[in-house]
Write a protein that holds these residues in place. Structure first.
Motif, PDB file in Angstrom:
ATOM      1  N   UNK A  29       0.854  -1.180   0.000  1.00 18.01           N
ATOM      2  CA  UNK A  29       0.000   0.000   0.000  1.00 18.01           C
ATOM      3  C   UNK A  29       0.892   1.232   0.000  1.00 18.01           C
ATOM      4  N   UNK A  30       0.703   2.094  -1.011  1.00 14.95           N
ATOM      5  CA  UNK A  30       1.502   3.311  -1.101  1.00 14.95           C
ATOM      6  C   UNK A  30       1.222   4.217   0.087  1.00 14.95           C
ATOM      7  N   UNK A  38     -10.106   1.752   7.144  1.00  9.86           N
ATOM      8  CA  UNK A  38      -9.317   0.537   6.860  1.00  9.86           C
ATOM      9  C   UNK A  38      -9.834  -0.693   7.602  1.00  9.86           C
ATOM     10  N   UNK A  39     -10.507  -0.496   8.742  1.00 14.28           N
ATOM     11  CA  UNK A  39     -11.052  -1.638   9.486  1.00 14.28           C
ATOM     12  C   UNK A  39     -12.192  -2.311   8.726  1.00 14.28           C
ATOM     13  N   UNK A  40     -12.739  -1.642   7.694  1.00 16.48           N
ATOM     14  CA  UNK A  40     -13.847  -2.188   6.909  1.00 16.48           C
ATOM     15  C   UNK A  40     -13.406  -2.684   5.539  1.00 16.48           C
ATOM     16  N   UNK A  41     -12.090  -2.759   5.314  1.00 15.51           N
ATOM     17  CA  UNK A  41     -11.542  -3.172   4.025  1.00 15.51           C
ATOM     18  C   UNK A  41     -10.726  -4.442   4.237  1.00 15.51           C
ATOM     19  N   UNK A  42     -10.933  -5.427   3.366  1.00 14.22           N
ATOM     20  CA  UNK A  42     -10.152  -6.663   3.412  1.00 14.22           C
ATOM     21  C   UNK A  42      -9.369  -6.780   2.117  1.00 14.22           C
ATOM     22  N   UNK A  43      -8.053  -6.979   2.236  1.00 13.97           N
ATOM     23  CA  UNK A  43      -7.199  -7.229   1.082  1.00 13.97           C
ATOM     24  C   UNK A  43      -6.753  -8.681   1.155  1.00 13.97           C
ATOM     25  N   UNK A  52      -1.771   7.860  -4.736  1.00 14.13           N
ATOM     26  CA  UNK A  52      -2.957   8.690  -4.921  1.00 14.13           C
ATOM     27  C   UNK A  52      -4.238   7.900  -5.182  1.00 14.13           C
ATOM     28  N   UNK A  53      -4.228   6.605  -4.945  1.00 15.42           N
ATOM     29  CA  UNK A  53      -5.445   5.797  -5.024  1.00 15.42           C
ATOM     30  C   UNK A  53      -6.245   6.063  -3.748  1.00 15.42           C
ATOM     31  N   UNK A  54      -7.572   6.104  -3.888  1.00 14.29           N
ATOM     32  CA  UNK A  54      -8.426   6.315  -2.716  1.00 14.29           C
ATOM     33  C   UNK A  54      -9.400   5.149  -2.589  1.00 14.29           C
ATOM     34  N   UNK A  55      -9.416   4.530  -1.416  1.00 11.73           N
ATOM     35  CA  UNK A  55     -10.331   3.423  -1.133  1.00 11.73           C
ATOM     36  C   UNK A  55     -11.198   3.867   0.037  1.00 11.73           C
ATOM     37  N   UNK A  56     -12.534   3.865  -0.158  1.00  9.85           N
ATOM     38  CA  UNK A  56     -13.471   4.419   0.815  1.00  9.85           C
ATOM     39  C   UNK A  56     -14.175   3.321   1.613  1.00  9.85           C
ATOM     40  N   UNK A  57     -13.484   2.778   2.590  1.00 11.31           N
ATOM     41  CA  UNK A  57     -14.092   1.797   3.479  1.00 11.31           C
ATOM     42  C   UNK A  57     -14.952   2.424   4.552  1.00 11.31           C
ATOM     43  N   UNK A  68     -17.671  -5.587   6.594  1.00 14.23           N
ATOM     44  CA  UNK A  68     -16.760  -5.508   5.462  1.00 14.23           C
ATOM     45  C   UNK A  68     -17.453  -4.687   4.386  1.00 14.23           C
ATOM     46  N   UNK A  69     -16.858  -3.575   4.038  1.00 17.90           N
ATOM     47  CA  UNK A  69     -17.429  -2.686   3.034  1.00 17.90           C
ATOM     48  C   UNK A  69     -16.841  -3.012   1.672  1.00 17.90           C
ATOM     49  N   UNK A  70     -15.518  -3.192   1.625  1.00 16.24           N
ATOM     50  CA  UNK A  70     -14.830  -3.499   0.369  1.00 16.24           C
ATOM     51  C   UNK A  70     -13.932  -4.707   0.606  1.00 16.24           C
TER      52      UNK A  70
END
Length: 187
Positions: A29-30, A38-43, A52-57, A68-70
């Protein structure tokens, strides 16, 4: 005939290790990306989130507990300046966000905006694409650069879509999953 497989011969992309945070499962992750909730995102592992990527968990249904949102699968690439946010709608006068699931071996191109409900495995989304709310992209599909996929649209397997609005322009070969996996795995 469109040349979908020409990128296989591309040279590996090298990165500055100090610019990325690496997790125990090999995700990179950059430090210059924006991850909300981040607590709602699973990779799933071996996924790369570029600069400059944006992930909206953080955009999730209200209520107690974590949801889990994403969910992002293994060997995925979220390119520079892409935006990944869960789909939303008003239902019975209540505005809500809904979960997004992204499969394995998915490449989201630079500057793309994704609000899909589901993206299958072995999917390539080009640069500057817009994937509308609640769109479903089945396994083994390609969305070419600058394509706009309408909300609630279903993109079938082994298809190539382009344009605004997106229309099918080609079919993929049955070996597409192997091509995507060979491209994504380290040599």
């Amino acid at each position: 005939m469109l040349s979908i497989t020409s990128s296989i011969d591309a040279q590996p992309v090298h990165y500055e290790k100090s610019e990325y945070i690496e997790t125990d499962t090999g995700n990179k992750v950059s430090r210059k990306s924006t991850i909300h909730g981040s607590q709602n995102i699973i990779l799933g592992g071996k996924t790369i989130i570029q600069t400059e990527c944006m992930v909206r968990g953080d955009l999730r249904r209200t209520g107690t507990g974590h949801a889990v949102v994403i969910a992002v699968g293994r060997f995925c690439l979220l390119a520079q300046r892409s935006l990944i946010r869960p789909p939303s709608k008003v239902y019975k006068t209540v505005f809500s966000y809904y979960p997004m699931k992204i499969g394995d071996f998915v490449h989201v191109g630079e500057g793309s905006i994704v609000e899909a409900a589901q993206i299958g495995s072995h999917v390539r989304i080009g640069k500057n694409c817009v994937i509308g709310r609640f769109a479903i992209i089945k396994d083994n599909a390609v969305i070419l650069d600058n394509t706009v996929v309408a909300p609630n649209c279903v993109i079938p397997s082994f298809s190539v879509y382009a344009g605004n609005p997106a229309v099918m322009v080609e079919e993929l070969p049955t070996c597409w999953p192997q091509i995507m996996e060979r491209e994504a795995r380290p040599k």
